[in-house]
Design an enzyme around this catalytic site. Sequence first.
Site, PDB file in Angstrom:
ATOM      1  CE  LYS B  35      -3.595 -50.971 -48.081  1.00 28.75           C
ATOM      2  NZ  LYS B  35      -2.111 -51.073 -48.039  1.00 28.75           N
ATOM      3  NE  ARG B 105      -1.712 -54.809 -45.955  1.00 34.86           N
ATOM      4  CZ  ARG B 105      -0.391 -54.641 -45.519  1.00 34.86           C
ATOM      5  NH1 ARG B 105       0.034 -53.453 -45.249  1.00 34.86           N
ATOM      6  NH2 ARG B 105       0.497 -55.515 -45.321  1.00 34.86           N
ATOM      7  N   GLY B 114      -1.515 -44.027 -42.670  1.00 31.50           N
ATOM      8  CA  GLY B 114      -1.279 -44.401 -41.211  1.00 31.50           C
ATOM      9  C   GLY B 114      -2.539 -44.048 -40.334  1.00 31.50           C
ATOM     10  CG  MET B 116      -8.619 -45.265 -41.431  1.00 28.46           C
ATOM     11  SD  MET B 116      -9.944 -45.498 -42.722  1.00 28.46           S
ATOM     12  CE  MET B 116      -8.737 -45.323 -44.085  1.00 28.46           C
ATOM     13  NE  ARG B 355       0.575 -44.660 -51.047  1.00 25.92           N
ATOM     14  CZ  ARG B 355       0.403 -44.671 -49.802  1.00 25.92           C
ATOM     15  NH1 ARG B 355      -0.675 -44.976 -49.270  1.00 25.92           N
ATOM     16  NH2 ARG B 355       1.672 -44.383 -49.012  1.00 25.92           N
ATOM     17  CG  HIS B 477       3.108 -39.907 -39.216  1.00 27.31           C
ATOM     18  ND1 HIS B 477       3.138 -38.844 -38.360  1.00 27.31           N
ATOM     19  CD2 HIS B 477       1.638 -40.035 -39.696  1.00 27.31           C
ATOM     20  CE1 HIS B 477       1.770 -38.380 -38.632  1.00 27.31           C
ATOM     21  NE2 HIS B 477       1.062 -39.093 -39.022  1.00 27.31           N
ATOM     22  CB  SER B 804     -15.001  -5.646 -57.481  1.00 29.25           C
ATOM     23  OG  SER B 804     -13.825  -6.514 -56.907  1.00 29.25           O
ATOM     24  N   GLY B 806     -17.107  -8.294 -53.085  1.00 28.74           N
ATOM     25  CA  GLY B 806     -16.362  -8.324 -51.771  1.00 28.74           C
ATOM     26  C   GLY B 806     -16.633  -9.313 -50.923  1.00 28.74           C
ATOM     27  CG  ASN B 808     -12.919 -10.672 -47.155  1.00 29.46           C
ATOM     28  OD1 ASN B 808     -12.677 -11.930 -47.777  1.00 29.46           O
ATOM     29  ND2 ASN B 808     -11.946  -9.850 -47.113  1.00 29.46           N
ATOM     30  CG  ASP B 809     -17.583  -6.441 -45.603  1.00 35.78           C
ATOM     31  OD1 ASP B 809     -16.685  -7.055 -44.774  1.00 35.78           O
ATOM     32  OD2 ASP B 809     -17.646  -5.331 -45.742  1.00 35.78           O
ATOM     33  CB  CYS B 871     -11.350  -7.486 -54.758  1.00 34.95           C
ATOM     34  SG  CYS B 871     -12.582  -6.446 -54.034  1.00 34.95           S
ATOM     35  CE1 TYR B 891     -11.003  -8.011 -60.599  1.00 40.76           C
ATOM     36  CE2 TYR B 891     -12.035  -7.568 -62.575  1.00 40.76           C
ATOM     37  CZ  TYR B 891     -11.844  -7.170 -61.262  1.00 40.76           C
ATOM     38  OH  TYR B 891     -11.988  -6.163 -60.668  1.00 40.76           O
TER      39      TYR B 891
END
Lengths: 936, 936
Positions: B35, B105, B114, B116, B355, B477, B804, B806, B808-809, B871, B891
Amino acid sequence: MMSKEKKSDKIKYVYYFGGNHAEGSADMKNLLGGKGANLAEMVNMGLPVPAGFTITSDVCTYYFKNNNEYPAMLKREVEKALEKLEKDMGMKFGDNNNPLLVSVRSGSRASMPGMMDTILNLGLNDDTIKGLIAKSGNERFAYDSYRRFIAMYGDVVLDLKPKTKDDIDPFEEIIEAKKAKRGIKLDFELSVQDLKELVVEFKAAIKKNCGVDFPEDPKDQLWGAIAAVFASWQNPRAIVYRKLNRIPEEWGTAVNIQAMVFGNMGENSGTGVAFTRDAANGDNIFYGEFLMNAQGEDVVAGIRTPLKIEKLKESDEKSYNQLLDIRNILEKHYRDMLDVEFTIQDGKLYMLQCRIGKRTAMAAVKIAYDMVQEGMIKPKEALMRIEPDQLNQLLRPVFDLKEKKKALENGALLTKGLNAGPGAACGKVVFNGEDAIAWAARGEKVILVRIETSPEDIAGMNAAEGILTARGGMTSHAALVARQMGKVCVAGCGALNIDYKTRQFYVEGKKDVIVKEGDFISIDGSTGEVMVGAVPTKPSEVVEVLISKTLDPKDAPIYQMYAQIMQWADKYRKLGIRTNADQPNQASNAVAFGAEGIGLCRTEHMFFGEGKIGPMREMILADNVADREKALAKLLPLQRKDFEGIFEAMDGRPVTVRTIDPPLHEFLPHDLAGQTSVATELGLAQKDVKERVELLHEFNPMLGFRGCRLGMIYPEITAMQARAVFEAAVNVIKKGKVVKPEIMIPLVGNVKELKHQEQIVRSIAAKVMDETGVKFEYMVGTMIEVPRGAITAGEVAEVAEFFSFGTNDLTQTTLGLSRDDAGRFLPEYVKREVYKVDPFVSVDQTGVGFLMQHAVEAGRTTRPSLKIGICGEHGGDPESVEFCHKIGLNYVSCSPFRVPIARLAAARIALSEKIARKQAKKDKKEKKDKKKNKKK
Amino acid sequence: MMSKEKKSDKIKYVYYFGGNHAEGSADMKNLLGGKGANLAEMVNMGLPVPAGFTITSDVCTYYFKNNNEYPAMLKREVEKALEKLEKDMGMKFGDNNNPLLVSVRSGSRASMPGMMDTILNLGLNDDTIKGLIAKSGNERFAYDSYRRFIAMYGDVVLDLKPKTKDDIDPFEEIIEAKKAKRGIKLDFELSVQDLKELVVEFKAAIKKNCGVDFPEDPKDQLWGAIAAVFASWQNPRAIVYRKLNRIPEEWGTAVNIQAMVFGNMGENSGTGVAFTRDAANGDNIFYGEFLMNAQGEDVVAGIRTPLKIEKLKESDEKSYNQLLDIRNILEKHYRDMLDVEFTIQDGKLYMLQCRIGKRTAMAAVKIAYDMVQEGMIKPKEALMRIEPDQLNQLLRPVFDLKEKKKALENGALLTKGLNAGPGAACGKVVFNGEDAIAWAARGEKVILVRIETSPEDIAGMNAAEGILTARGGMTSHAALVARQMGKVCVAGCGALNIDYKTRQFYVEGKKDVIVKEGDFISIDGSTGEVMVGAVPTKPSEVVEVLISKTLDPKDAPIYQMYAQIMQWADKYRKLGIRTNADQPNQASNAVAFGAEGIGLCRTEHMFFGEGKIGPMREMILADNVADREKALAKLLPLQRKDFEGIFEAMDGRPVTVRTIDPPLHEFLPHDLAGQTSVATELGLAQKDVKERVELLHEFNPMLGFRGCRLGMIYPEITAMQARAVFEAAVNVIKKGKVVKPEIMIPLVGNVKELKHQEQIVRSIAAKVMDETGVKFEYMVGTMIEVPRGAITAGEVAEVAEFFSFGTNDLTQTTLGLSRDDAGRFLPEYVKREVYKVDPFVSVDQTGVGFLMQHAVEAGRTTRPSLKIGICGEHGGDPESVEFCHKIGLNYVSCSPFRVPIARLAAARIALSEKIARKQAKKDKKEKKDKKKNKKK
């Protein structure tokens, strides 16, 4: 010039020894194997050794890499060596009149007694036998040698042997039939004609069972034998042995071809083995056994019980005195206790082998200690002579003498055998290795009882508490292997009458006592006593002095040596040694063993103590902070008391206290009955308790809601524990003692976790100081036990004053491998050498070690004063201790009984490094000098 | 000279704007907030902006770091700025005759609409009110402003506000009492006397409830307001918003103090907000709303429903035209769509804010696309304007028009509201945010129905499929937040009559239809329709063109733009994009979305397919190799068929097939009934099946007998899978297609595991080629998903042709954190910023990323040609995609619907790097030039 250099660069596959000169030497063990290298050394020392040559272990490696083919040049080199051997011996291989006979033996870098194959008397056939008869003038000896050779060749080269334990040896079967036919009982009652017939029948059996003729050409015999010895590197018992002794498969074996000398040529021939000192207790006496008119294998195999070496004086005083001389020459030369094999042929002594002798832990300590006293070696050499794990044996229990006396008075003594492996063992009787393994796996202590043991039994021996055999001497297979493993062993117990079929035994003359499979017996490996029933054991001498304090050090010679060795070790080691202990008595035991602090005090073990599990469960079952704090308030005084006991026991030494670590469901019962009882106790509905237990269930508890995660969500638990520690510290300080608490936060993967917990701890510390007016010093640090903690160690060290590697969990997470679930594949992995050693036994230096090293470097970059230790079970593993030294840890922490082992391991690695540095300096200087000389 | 330089080095805390010059500018957002920076920019552009000054966000950071104290110099700087403001405005703060009033403000670097607090009309007290009355000549306006100010101050600064949802606002309560007493209904019916009384009563309420007097001194008011605005940075809704939008806490907020202008001074005053283009669909029209005689907060808060901006022409043509001009000036200047706020005071237009405008994904695409067509920006700028995750919205379902028509014909339409958030949503009605979260957590799709939403509702809105409100306009809002979240929203639906207490609503005029909590409704955010019942949704336009192929691209304008953007993205991106797919239809969907291959084909999903689970279980229950092979033989043709389908769908693109990964017990039923049925099916005893299931039980299955460990122990499984892949390849090749199979071995932590499995795969490949006479190319590689695999990547790459990740694990093991069990602490961890983002959503770059980077470097050192991808589910997360680009992966592979997102993310990071390189080059040149000039 050029071409000569090229020639000398060529790989040499065969090393000759004999005629007062050998091409090899004792320091060429890697290439020539222990046997070959030491034969060469003895030749160069001028000792009487039959000539021969060694095919290098490189050939073995080549052979297995190249689909069982030999290097191209091997054949020519062997033939050249053979020609030289014929010349030196004045005999000819395959000659009908003056035939050269040879032995073909394995020999690897590390001693692997009896694990691989040997062939003797090679070179005999229907023609050369005539020459042997003529030369020896002993037709019986010649045919006996011939039939033995054929049987050995059939067994080793042509694989004609019993396939199961219950099968009879096919050659033995023929002999037994022959003896039955003749109506005789013993082998030596066989006539020359019988032996001649055996030769024919043995050959026929080979033809029938193997589909090939026994090779008459000695050269064919030789190459067949060489291949069989190489192949025996990969036989199952060799593989198991390598695994147990951490011998890499890549080393391979050498093959030794040596002119035969005969201990069985008549009554003025003989053969024996000896140790230059007592291998069982280390006494400085010449200790050996021999048999006259026998071949070497007869002594080692334990089939005939041999005579004590002193008796040789009676049979052949000249050879006996010569042996005593050689004993001294060898010990002075090698500066260590040696194990030798000799043969006397027609009154002339020949040395067939010498090597550094295996010994029990007792003997290792005593010999090392004595040799320092004798000025033969220095203390630091003594340290390098004792394997850290051998100390284990010094700490093992012995029989409680009172109890044993009582047992003996009650007629428990069955018989006595040879005291082949010192110590006391008591367990249930089993009659074969498989059973020993299976029973031990389900937690039973067993004694393996065998007529005699063979290399097939080693896995079973490893699983048993002790070994009892009916046949074999102090140097029999059972005795040798048991001592090396640190097992209790009573051998050569001739009165035993063992029936494998009915699985029971009795002792001649005491037929009323039948000992069945599963019955308890007790054996004393230091006296040779065999007793029925379970005789209570008691702590070893070292433990009696240090822990139970029931023995005065001056009445404990072994303890005195132990203490001296430990003192030397402490002089050289750089690593601090701490212990993992949760109870005051554990703590004081560890101090007695030399622990310099507690590296891991697991507070959760305390919660299982009396009166504690109730409030603990109340705390877990609380569903709001107020109730949780009420329960914690009950735990506070109990925990405080625990810590007071530990601080007093440690008397000023640092104590690392880990805040609660396991998932909360571990404290709750998982069965309905248990849940009902908890519900009644705490005045809750059983349904609610069950629900809560189910709510706390986790799919992967190892990776779940535990460690600092508990303290993050329930900060009041951390606060209570910190308060208990600090209030205990204040109380003990008030008694005038020093207390150094170190609060350790577990499972930190992110510095923000540690920061959060650290703030709680510090605020409680400040409060306690404020409340009591007593100041105390303390540290806050963390376990490094998940990879992210190690990776971000640089950040973590901004908050942590110390690290301690929790290598159990760090191994599990780094390898993605749950120790509880690995049973289905990890043993197979170790067997196939995916991991050379079980990574839960010895630190996986490549994987886990990478993270440890990274954490040390990153942590010390942030905070150079960072104190770093290890408190996983690896802290008591010698190889892991060495690794910890190398990466610069400040201390290792292990269970109390591993403390002496860690101390020695720490000293040895510090010494090894020193030696390596010295060598490097020397090498550098030599290089420099060489350069200088070249310039000149 | 020296002292001057020193002076300019001093930190400046206050930046003034006004009188045609501002000290700040648009590029100072980090310091001045959005602002403040844009107000300064507009002043410098010569636009009409009320003067004021900005306190920097550095002060906020300082404030929270220093126990809520300000920097020493702040007070003087504020006073100086205030003096200048008084001078520029010709008014005096606290003056009785000509009082300067200000607004206070918040304004942070990122827009947080909205979230703050704000205070208006500050400077009023019982004295200055007189001056305001005199100046405005409007006593009613002055007292209305005064009572609003007191209420706002009470609320924001003194925290006198409703504490729970059910409480009434204490100031509203007084007003309601007043209105009841007067017998009136609406606020504007209150008399001047009433307003005067309200002022007194409000102050009394403050005194009573807060225990302090309302501050009469304007300076006290000002500092109280500044502190309150800073404090609001840490209010709960701001914290939640930051979390959702990944805004770091450290940024802090600036505070803007600006001379008040009044939109509520009478009928020739007004206020409004506007977008320079349509924020919902991106149309190039001026789109806004306004209210005459109102203050700005009235428009945004959604309490009164405002008028369309075109209507302003009727009320105030001059201001309307001036606004249209400003719209053009601003768009040309900022080269983007803007969101502006304005106020008209007594016929004079003031700009209060501008803005970069928030927009839906639709609008983002269209505006970016249009601006390229208009020549305003370049394609690469267009790419940087679209957040990858925004594309999600383009792929979301819309209503099936036929079904919707049918529903409408059947009278499903309840009412219509504003089409505030495009898309189609259908779910069960809930009436508050908590319920939305709870219902969604248990898998229900919900529509959040509220009279109006407030910032407290954002977490609930995030959990809901769609939002329906009774009050508020297109910029309310609910509308703003919903669009930003990509949520469907129908707002300002005035006919709704919502009863929170009974949890139901009806529509005025249709009282017979009562919609209760849990009833299904459907809302169309593109048309504003609200329907009872569940109207089936159907694929989006993009999906219709690409996947279902039910729409011609030329009839799909949004699709065309999407396609153009994707084309631009593909031009710039360096990363390849693959997909995770196990089925032919998934594979072809992914190809339609631009996937260039399959990065992960999980073969175990296939085993659950029809006819497969039976033989699979047979295989698992087999207790010997022969039985296992028999069962595998049944699976072979089924798997082969699956692979054929996938290879055909991928039509020459590479396909990475992972061998079986999960623990075998996952394929067996864990309940008695299931076990009985399996036993019956396979002709086994139920007891045996149960036993086997129990035997397979694991404590930590995540770290158990799975991945390549299965193939190590049961090599026949790997062999079968390899054969299925290769035979399928041959069959598809025979049809004339290209096939590029890549066999991926999971859970490798040790190169020996990979070597073992690789040999099986290669030997099967050779056999299949031999059997069929067809040659094919293939690769063998591995998942890197346990830390040890990453650590030893250099060795692993000796065998692996590709890696690749993994993730997640790898995240689970690196953090020691089971995703299934993390629910009890991970949300709290993210809340407390232990991890800024859930590490299972976005790659933990510090921890997991360290291992990934190490693996890339070590792997490529061994094998420079090593192909590396990811992956794990992170492959579709834009931040993770950027990270993968940075560490040099080849990739990323993600689920089919994330492919477009990954393509855009990959392009953006490539462009960012290009921009950064350019900037670095420029900086270097400037530095050089500077040096040159200095020398001159």
